[in-house]
Design an enzyme around this catalytic site. Structure first.
Site, mmCIF file in Angstrom:
data_model
loop_
_atom_site.group_PDB
_atom_site.id
_atom_site.type_symbol
_atom_site.label_atom_id
_atom_site.label_comp_id
_atom_site.label_asym_id
_atom_site.label_seq_id
_atom_site.Cartn_x
_atom_site.Cartn_y
_atom_site.Cartn_z
ATOM 1 N N GLU A 144 -5.280 -6.989 3.314
ATOM 2 C CA GLU A 144 -5.401 -8.115 2.279
ATOM 3 C C GLU A 144 -6.599 -8.168 1.549
ATOM 4 O O GLU A 144 -7.097 -9.209 1.244
ATOM 5 C CB GLU A 144 -5.250 -9.509 3.214
ATOM 6 C CG GLU A 144 -3.635 -9.240 3.590
ATOM 7 C CD GLU A 144 -3.421 -10.542 4.391
ATOM 8 O OE1 GLU A 144 -3.573 -11.678 3.734
ATOM 9 O OE2 GLU A 144 -2.853 -10.325 5.530
ATOM 10 N N GLY A 145 -7.179 -7.053 1.155
ATOM 11 C CA GLY A 145 -8.437 -6.862 0.146
ATOM 12 C C GLY A 145 -9.554 -6.618 1.103
ATOM 13 O O GLY A 145 -10.047 -7.408 1.928
ATOM 14 N N THR A 201 0.935 -1.208 -0.172
ATOM 15 C CA THR A 201 -0.067 -0.071 -0.081
ATOM 16 C C THR A 201 0.681 1.315 -0.126
ATOM 17 O O THR A 201 1.948 1.299 0.729
ATOM 18 C CB THR A 201 -1.042 -0.042 1.334
ATOM 19 O OG1 THR A 201 -1.562 -1.214 1.249
ATOM 20 C CG2 THR A 201 -1.973 1.274 1.152
#
Ligand SMILES: Cc1cc2nc3c(=O)[nH]c(=O)nc-3n(C[C@H](O)[C@H](O)[C@H](O)COP(=O)(O)OP(=O)(O)OC[C@H]3O[C@@H](n4cnc5c(N)ncnc54)[C@H](O)[C@@H]3O)c2cc1C
Length: 392
Positions: A369-370, A120
């Site tokens: 993680e999404g 990120t």
């Protein structure tokens, strides 16, 4: 054949995990209040409980698969406390990437270090193909030169190294993105600020800056420098990382949700609520009915996690199932902890108890993680046979 029964050995392992969790829980509030600003030697001593590795020794072919056991162990540990469990453990998300995509030499060299994972950036979150950090090869010195910024790196302070995503060719899009192994202390690798967070407060989250950071050519994870012509080959190795870490994130959240359910049941029983499940629905109180709905949500979400792990144990693809359990788990744990707070009223929000902390701690399940929305996109693409271009 479907088998839901754990062997005696597995049950013993999970009993040991529970003992450890009970010890860890005593430290939970302290670490929540003090965030990551505490000396590591305040952590519970390893000798206070059996280690999981000792307990796992001697497991045979008839025992439950390792991935399924890993999920049950994670749930058991976070039933005690997420942060204390994280602080005690070695290894980070970067270690999962190393296992999924590292060469044998890299696994040997880096496997003993705790590795964070930095994808990120200020301009890149849900869509990792927007990674702007660059890695340029200096052929004269056989080094990669890295420049860019990373934010929200879990275990960013505590980790001894990091797996960083950077592009070696922005014009190549996703295919140009590669992962690099970087050790702490490398000149040009700067630890920025530590985040102050809503939940999982003892687990540090940091920002990194890379300024002309030079690393050996051999630190490219997986070692493949070429850019694949078609598709997103550059992504594939590291995306594999998430096929077991997504279920693991769901399992972590579900461990805390189970703690919330157990605490709520205990408190309600203490006030005289009768949890006998025998009587017809007409004979049940609204409180018991609501509690049962939360329990059912917990059971459903847990089964999706175990299915994704079971497929991994069988060596079968589990990309779809991993996203299903992450999406389901992320929403389930929020519903469960919020529902428990509603059932207990003021006790649910009092800092004298851990329920309000579990409510804050589980929120991360649906973010890193999404996010849940991104998992739903992956699920839809899988089921409908759409590509990323068809469905964004
Ligand atoms: C405590 C914490 C720890 C973290 N640890 C790590 C780590 O170790 N390493 C790391 O690399 N990152 C880490 N992250 C970052 C995390 O992975 C990102 O926050 C996450 O991927 C979302 O990215 P974003 O915050 O930029 O949100 P954005 O991508 O800006 O999204 C904002 C919102 O829009 C939604 N959204 C975005 N795109 C779509 C779409 N196409 N359709 C529908 N909805 C959409 C998202 O679901 C989200 O709700 C961490 C974050 C937190 C909070």
């Amino acid at each position: 054949m479907i088998e839901f029964e754990l062997t005696q050995h597995d049950k013993k392992v999970l009993d040991d995990v529970r003992q450890e969790a009970v010890v860890c829980r005593q430290y939970a509030r302290h670490y929540d209040e003090n965030e990551h600003e505490f000396p590591p030697d305040e952590l519970p001593e390893a000798g206070e409980f059996p280690t999981i590795l000792q307990s796992m020794a001697g497991r045979g072919d008839d025992d439950t698969g390792m991935s399924v056991m890993a999920m049950l162990i994670s749930m058991g540990q976070t039933w005690g406390d997420y942060s204390v469990r994280m602080r005690r453990g070695k290894g980070g998300l970067g270690n999962a990437a190393l296992r999924a995509a590292g060469t044998p030499e890299q696994q040997e060299k880096w496997g003993g270090l705790t590795l964070a994972m930095a994808i990120t950036e200020p301009g890149c979150g849900s869509d990792p193909s927007l990674v702007a950090m660059t890695a340029v090869l200096d052929e004269d010195t056989d080094e990669w030169v890295l420049n860019g910024e990373k934010i929200f790196v879990t275990t960013g302070c505590r980790a001894e190294g990091v797996v960083v995503w950077a592009t070696i060719d922005r014009s190549a899009g996703r295919a140009g993105i590669k992962s690099f192994l970087i050790e702490k202390g490398t000149p040009g690798f700067i630890l920025g600020q530590k985040e102050k967070k809503l939940g999982i407060r003892a687990d540090d989250t940091a920002a990194y800056v890379f300024e002309n950071c030079r690393i050996p050519r051999a630190n490219l994870l997986g070692g493949k420098e070429e850019i694949p012509k078609a598709g997103s080959g550059g992504f594939k190795g590291v995306m594999k990382t998430f096929n077991m870490t997504r279920p693991a994130v769901a399992a972590i959240g579900l461990g805390m949700a189970e703690a919330a359910l157990d605490f709520t049941r205990e408190q309600l029983e203490a006030t005289g609520v009768n949890f006998e499940y025998g009587p017809s629905v007409h004979g049940q109180s609204a409180v018991v009915q609501r509690f049962q709905e939360l329990e059912a949500t917990f059971e459903a979400a847990t089964l999706t996690v175990l299915r994704a792990a079971w497929l991994a144990d069988k060596g079968q693809p589990n990309n779809l199932e991993s996203s299903i359990c992450k999406a389901k788990g992320g929403s389930a744990v929020r519903e469960i902890t919020q529902g428990c707070i509603e059932l207990l009223g003021p006790m649910g929000v009092s800092r004298e108890h851990l329920l309000e902390k579990w409510f804050r701690d589980v929120r991360i399940t649906d973010i890193y993680e999404g996010t849940g929305q991104i998992q739903n996109l992956i699920i839809a693409r899988n089921i409908l046979g759409y590509t990323r271009a068809n469905l964004k």
